[in-house]
Structure formats: structure tokens, C-alpha cells
Design a protein around this motif. Structure first.
Motif, PDB file in Angstrom:
ATOM      1  N   ALA A 163      -3.707   6.963 -63.812  1.00  0.00           N
ATOM      2  CA  ALA A 163      -4.355   6.727 -65.201  1.00  0.00           C
ATOM      3  C   ALA A 163      -3.755   5.376 -65.561  1.00  0.00           C
ATOM      4  O   ALA A 163      -4.527   4.386 -65.831  1.00  0.00           O
ATOM      5  N   ALA A 182      -5.660   2.892 -63.392  1.00  0.00           N
ATOM      6  CA  ALA A 182      -7.091   2.548 -63.738  1.00  0.00           C
ATOM      7  C   ALA A 182      -7.151   1.747 -65.245  1.00  0.00           C
ATOM      8  O   ALA A 182      -8.119   1.257 -65.499  1.00  0.00           O
ATOM      9  N   THR A 222      -9.678  -1.106 -66.369  1.00  0.00           N
ATOM     10  CA  THR A 222     -10.750  -0.960 -67.025  1.00  0.00           C
ATOM     11  C   THR A 222     -10.530  -2.149 -68.159  1.00  0.00           C
ATOM     12  O   THR A 222     -11.498  -2.549 -68.728  1.00  0.00           O
ATOM     13  N   ILE A 276     -12.266   6.598 -62.225  1.00  0.00           N
ATOM     14  CA  ILE A 276     -11.661   6.895 -63.206  1.00  0.00           C
ATOM     15  C   ILE A 276     -12.322   6.222 -64.524  1.00  0.00           C
ATOM     16  O   ILE A 276     -12.606   6.621 -65.481  1.00  0.00           O
ATOM     17  N   VAL A 277     -12.280   4.791 -64.057  1.00  0.00           N
ATOM     18  CA  VAL A 277     -12.997   3.815 -65.193  1.00  0.00           C
ATOM     19  C   VAL A 277     -14.290   4.232 -65.665  1.00  0.00           C
ATOM     20  O   VAL A 277     -14.543   4.455 -66.613  1.00  0.00           O
ATOM     21  N   GLY A 304     -13.942   7.547 -67.398  1.00  0.00           N
ATOM     22  CA  GLY A 304     -13.780   7.361 -68.921  1.00  0.00           C
ATOM     23  C   GLY A 304     -14.608   6.377 -69.863  1.00  0.00           C
ATOM     24  O   GLY A 304     -14.244   6.556 -70.903  1.00  0.00           O
ATOM     25  N   ALA A 359      -9.875   6.495 -69.792  1.00  0.00           N
ATOM     26  CA  ALA A 359      -9.263   6.118 -68.525  1.00  0.00           C
ATOM     27  C   ALA A 359      -8.064   7.081 -68.269  1.00  0.00           C
ATOM     28  O   ALA A 359      -7.711   7.563 -67.440  1.00  0.00           O
ATOM     29  N   GLY A 376      -7.974   9.783 -65.794  1.00  0.00           N
ATOM     30  CA  GLY A 376      -6.975   9.599 -64.570  1.00  0.00           C
ATOM     31  C   GLY A 376      -6.136  10.990 -64.568  1.00  0.00           C
ATOM     32  O   GLY A 376      -5.893  11.326 -63.514  1.00  0.00           O
TER      33      GLY A 376
END
Lengths: 286, 310
Positions: free
Chosen positions: A17, A20, A24, A230-231, A234, A242, A246
Motif C-alpha cells: 500500500a 502504491a 498513485t 493496486i493503483v 483503488g 490505494a 494494497g
């Protein structure tokens, strides 16, 4: 076993997380798709590894040092490499393709340099290996600390983005890049700061990762891939999204590698990604 | 002009076909490597050139082709294996394309970035936990020169397809998508359908390129045939020449293939660094590809000529 796997997954997911979050921010605000992102993470990990193994310093000191370095490196990179591309691009699609290709080149360059200096063996150090009992799960203290650091950095960043003038400016550029200059925001410097900030978080993520997990010179590609998934899960530019995504990926990976096979973690990540693309392409929390 | 183009193409094809006759087995190997990248780069550009989608899935399909041969080598004749390999490549391409191609290009880039690794993990897991072995031997009686001729045939088909697409209604539709997807959609182009069709054709060609070469390895393992470098080499070759032009990928593949062969023997450890620098240099120095420079020179010569005239 069910419970300890959950804890292991959350710890792993915390690092994912964190990593990421930086991506992001880079993609959401600076609009640069940075495929060399994981290389900054690995650079951070190698930096801390060097400090710890050859100078005997504390990994925590390494973490503190690596953040400004990650920021400076990415800030310079934006000015030297990406700003000319932004100026040259006739439309957003062109910039996206150009940045994908250039960051690919940078990815190779960085991997080649890492391999040249550090070789292709696993690098790592042991630190805080004493197991602590966390809700019935025995887990190394270093991992727990890693999770705490990830939560602290992520939470602090979220607060800064929500509550400070500076954060409002960055969010304005993320949401309406064409209107931001109308209210006196310098888009170019906002993008540059965002790109640097993303790099600082990437390097911090690498420092945290090195505290509990050995890594190699070419691991950056995987990290970028996972961070990208993950980006997207989210929602691009969504910090809270994110964080949640994550943690989810971390937990799923932990269960897959415990219940099926450790070699299938990326396959599991990609299956989830495929599901998200088909079902909610704008992200789980849109 | 058109007949002249076709004639040149035929002469070139015949010339390439007789090339192996005068040289030995080492030369054949070099020719196979070069022709392989000509096919891969051209097939990559068949989809990515006009649509401007950056595909990193090349080695996923290449590996699927090679691995199909490894699994079926003892059970079917080579020709039948190629048909099966092509069909598997087609199915995977449709599956991936349907999931990603109706979304913005970035989803496709990300998914294709990891597709090879995904397929590699799945095959490795299947082989170790279900078959309890890893790695397979391929014993098929095919000479290196024969492999070269098959690849040459595939290359001629690929270039022919690209030429035909460029001169048909489909080509018009594809170029419209590359220029502006929204406008293309409003003009009545079935955007997703066109993209999917091109991606499928390109993927089948790449799968076949992998399948045809498989007998050269003798021993095959997922980490050998799913080597991500193949994807990046293909991409950088097509970009160097210019993916939007018929001969662009060929013009990029030939010099870069020999450059990387030379680097691999002289500086084996600096391979990645040099590949990375070539990527960056292309984006900054020849963003439209080498062949676009010819247009620039022509335009400059014409402008100079007009000036002299006036």
C-alpha cells in the motif's frame, strides 16, 4: 493458522500500500506513467542495505535518510527527462506513450546498474528477528515495525493532502488540471513536486521492505506491476483506495501462498485485476 | 508504383530465400534469429503501430507457441502442432483483448506487462504440482535452414497482411482509432471489434514465430521461453524503425539484432544498460522512427529545391 496468515498478509499489504501510494500520486497528479517506479524502491532498499551491512547503522536512520534522497532523485528526473516530454507532447495520449517508453528504458538502465554494482544475488540483513506475539500470531518484530511505519507515512500523507493548503493545490491539479492555473496554481511545479513526493514514498517503501525481506537487483519490475494493479484497483489518484487495495492484495497473496503455492502470488494478483477491470474499471471505490 | 513495390518485394523475398544456401550452420542460426525478430517486430507493429497501444505481451504469446510444441512434440506431426499452437494463441488473445481493449490504453499496457509472468507462473505451477516435472525435451527432425524458411514464409505473410490492412477499409478504420478514438467511434467504426481483430491476428503470428523456433532449443523450461527480454527487444526494434510504416519494423529489427548480438558477445553484463539507453535515445532523438527521417530529408530537399527555383 488462519489468523496468523491474515496478520502476515496485512504486514505485506502495508508495504504494498505504501509503495502504491507514491505511484498513485505520480500518475494521478504528475500524469506520468512511471514504469521505472519499482527501481526507485529497489534503490532505496539497496541504500539502506549498504548503510546497515557495511557501516553498521540502524535501518531506521536509513529510512530517514532515504526519503529526501528519493525526493531529490525523482524531482531531478522530472525536470531532466519528463518536463521536456510534457512540453513536446501534443496531447495526453502522446505523453502517456512517451513516458511509458522512456521509463522502460530507465527501468533497464537501473536494473543493469544495480546488477553491475550488487550482482544478481539476494541482498538483505537480519534485523529485529525476535518474534512477537500479535493476536495469537507469531511474527518477526521487524515486520510489525514495517507495518507501523507504512501506516504512519500513509496516514500522515493522507492528512497532509486533505488538511493543508499544499495538499489542496495538489488535489486541484489532480482533479482539474486545466482549471488549476486559473486559481493561481503553478501546474508545472505541482507536477514536479508530486513526482518527487512519489519518489520519496517509493524509496521509503524500499527501506521498509529491506527491513524484513531479502530482495534482488531485478525485483523492481514486480513491484511496479503490483503497485500498478493496486493503483487501478483503488482508483487512480485515490490515496484511501490505494491503501485498502494494497492491504487486500497483501492478504490475498498471503492466503494463496499458504493454501496453494507461493509461486502463484502474481497469478492471484492478476486474477483480481482482471475481475476489477471487467467489473469496476474505474476502481473498487469509485 | 504499385507494381514496382510488389516486384521489389518479390525480388527481396527470393533473395532472402536463397540466402542460406551459401553458408554454414552458424550462419543459419544467425539468419533464424534475425528473421525471428523481423517477424516479431512486424507482427507487433501490425497491432500496436496503427492503434498506438503499447503491447508488452509479445513473449507471452511467443512462449505459448514454444511450450505448445514442447508438450505435443511426441504426439502430433509438426504441422498439426503449429495449428494447435496458433489456436491457443488466438484464444488467449481474445480473452485478454476482450477484458482490456474496450478500456483506456493504460489498462492494456499494465495487463500485457505482466501477462508473460502470469502465464509462466501458471505453467510452472501446473508442471511441478500436477506433472511433478519441470522442463521438457523437444525432438523434432527440422533443420535450422528449414526453420529459417518457415520464418521467412511467416514474415512474408505478416508483411503482406500489414500491406493489405493498410490499403483496405479496415486500415482506414484502424488509423482513425489511432488518431482519435472518440471521433472514430462517432464515425461509425466498431472500435473494440477492430482492435480485437488486429490484436488477435498479431498474437497468432507471434505465437507461430515461437512455435516454429521451438525445435532449436531441444530443452525447454518456462523461464527460458518466457524471457521478458524478447518483448522489450521486439518493442524497441519496431520503435526504432517506426511502427506506423510497412518496412519500419524490418528497418529497426535488422540493425538492432546485430547490435545486440555484438553486445552480447563483447559486453555480456552491460546488455540491460545498453538496451535501456537505446529506449531513451529513440524517444528523444527519433520519436517517429528512423524511416520518418527520410520524409524529413525529402521535405527539406523539396523546400531547398523550391527556394532555388524562386
Amino acid at each position: 493458522m488462519f489468523f496468523s496468515t491474515l496478520v502476515i498478509g496485512l504486514v505485506l499489504g502495508g508495504t504494498y500500500a505504501l509503495i502504491a501510494l507514491g505511484l498513485t500520486i505520480q500518475y494521478g497528479i504528475a500524469r506520468i506513467m512511471n514504469l521505472a517506479y519499482g527501481e526507485i524502491t529497489i534503490a532505496g532498499a539497496f541504500f539502506v542495505f549498504l548503510l546497515v551491512s557495511s557501516m553498521g547503522l540502524s535501518p531506521l536512520l536509513g529510512l530517514v535518510l532515504v526519503v529526501p534522497l528519493g525526493f531529490a532523485l525523482s524531482w531531478l528526473l522530472y525536470g531532466i527527462v519528463f518536463h521536456p516530454l510534457v512540453k513536446r507532447a501534443s496531447h495526453a495520449g502522446q505523453l502517456e506513450i512517451d513516458s511509458i517508453l522512456v521509463t522502460f528504458g530507465l527501468m533497464f538502465l537501473a536494473q543493469g546498474l544495480f546488477t553491475m554494482f550488487f550482482g544478481s544475488e539476494f541482498a538483505g540483513y537480519s534485523w529485529l528477528q525476535t518474534p512477537v506475539n500479535l493476536l495469537g500470531a507469531k511474527i518477526a518484530a521487524g515486520r510489525v515495525l514495517g507495518l507501523l511505519i507504512a501506516v504512519l507515512i500513509g496516514g500522515g500523507l493522507w492528512l497532509a493532502m486533505q488538511r493543508t493548503r499544499w495538499g489542496v493545490n495538489l488535489r486541484a491539479v489532480a482533479n482539474h488540471p486545466e482549471f488549476a492555473p486559473l486559481v493561481g496554481i503553478n501546474r508545472n511545479s505541482a507536477a514536479r513536486v508530486a513526482f518527487g513526493l512519489g519518489g520519496a514514498i517509493a524509496a521509503a517503501g524500499g527501506a521498509v521492505m529491506s527491513m524484513y525481506q531479502p530482495f534482488t537487483a531485478v525485483d523492481g519490475g514486480f513491484l511496479t506491476m503490483k503497485a500498478l494493479v493496486i493503483v487501478i484497483m483503488g482508483g487512480v489518484g485515490n490515496l484511501g483506495g490505494a491503501l485498502m487495495a494494497g492491504l487486500m492484495i497483501g492478504v490475498v497473496e498471503a492466503y494463496v501462498s499458504y493454501a496453494i503455492d507461493p509461486g502463484l502470488t502474481l497469478a492471484a494478483t492478476y486474477t483480481i485485476f482482471l475481475g476489477v477491470l471487467l467489473w469496476r474499471p474505474k476502481g473498487l471505490f469509485a | 508504383m504499385k507494381t514496382f513495390g510488389i516486384l521489389t518485394f518479390l525480388v527481396l523475398a527470393v533473395g532472402m530465400a536463397v540466402l542460406p544456401l551459401g553458408i554454414g550452420d552458424y550462419g543459419h542460426g544467425v539468419l533464424v534469429g534475425m528473421m525471428s525478430y523481423i517477424v516479431l517486430a512486424s507482427a507487433w507493429a501490425l497491432f500496436s503501430g496503427p492503434t498506438r497501444y503499447v503491447s508488452l505481451a509479445t513473449v507471452a504469446f511467443f512462449g505459448i507457441g514454444a511450450y505448445t510444441v514442447a508438450v505435443l512434440a511426441d504426439h502430433l506431426p509438426f504441422g498439426a502442432i503449429l495449428v494447435v499452437a496458433g489456436s491457443i494463441g488466438l484464444c488467449v488473445a481474445l480473452l485478454v483483448g476482450l477484458a482490456t481493449l474496450r478500456l483506456a490504453g493504460i489498462y492494456f499496457v499494465i495487463f500485457s506487462f505482466g501477462l508473460a509472468e502470469l502465464v509462466r507462473q501458471l505453467i510452472t505451477w501446473f508442471e511441478t504440482s500436477v506433472n511433478h516435472t519441470l522442463g521438457r525435451y523437444i525432438f523434432i527432425e527440422v533443420s535450422t535452414a528449414q526453420i529459417y524458411w518457415m520464418l521467412l514464409g511467416l514474415g512474408i505473410i505478416t508483411l503482406g497482411l500489414r500491406w493489405w490492412i493498410g490499403n483496405s477499409r479496415l486500415g482506414l478504420a484502424v488509423n482513425a482509432i489511432g488518431d482519435d478514438e472518440t471521433v472514430a467511434r462517432h464515425a461509425g467504426v466498431n472500435v473494440t471489434g477492430v482492435k480485437l481483430a488486429l490484436f488477435a491476428v498479431s498474437s497468432v503470428l507471434i505465437t507461430l514465430a515461437g512455435a516454429i523456433q521451438a525445435p532449436r532449443w531441444t530443452y525447454v523450461e518456462p523461464s527460458i521461453v518466457f524471457n521478458p527480454t524478447i518483448s522489450f527487444m521486439t518493442l524497441v526494434m519496431a520503435l526504432l524503425g517506426g511502427p506506423g510504416r510497412l518496412w519500419g519494423p524490418v528497418a529497426g529489427a535488422v540493425p538492432l539484432y546485430f547490435l545486440f548480438e555484438w553486445i552480447a558477445t563483447r559486453f555480456p553484463d552491460q546488455n540491460a544498460i545498453i538496451l535501456g539507453l537505446v529506449f531513451v535515445a529513440i524517444v528523444f532523438l527519433v520519436p517517429g522512427g528512423l524511416l520518418s527521417l527520410i520524409d524529413k530529408w525529402r521535405a527539406r530537399a523539396r523546400a531547398a529545391g523550391e527556394q532555388a527555383h524562386a
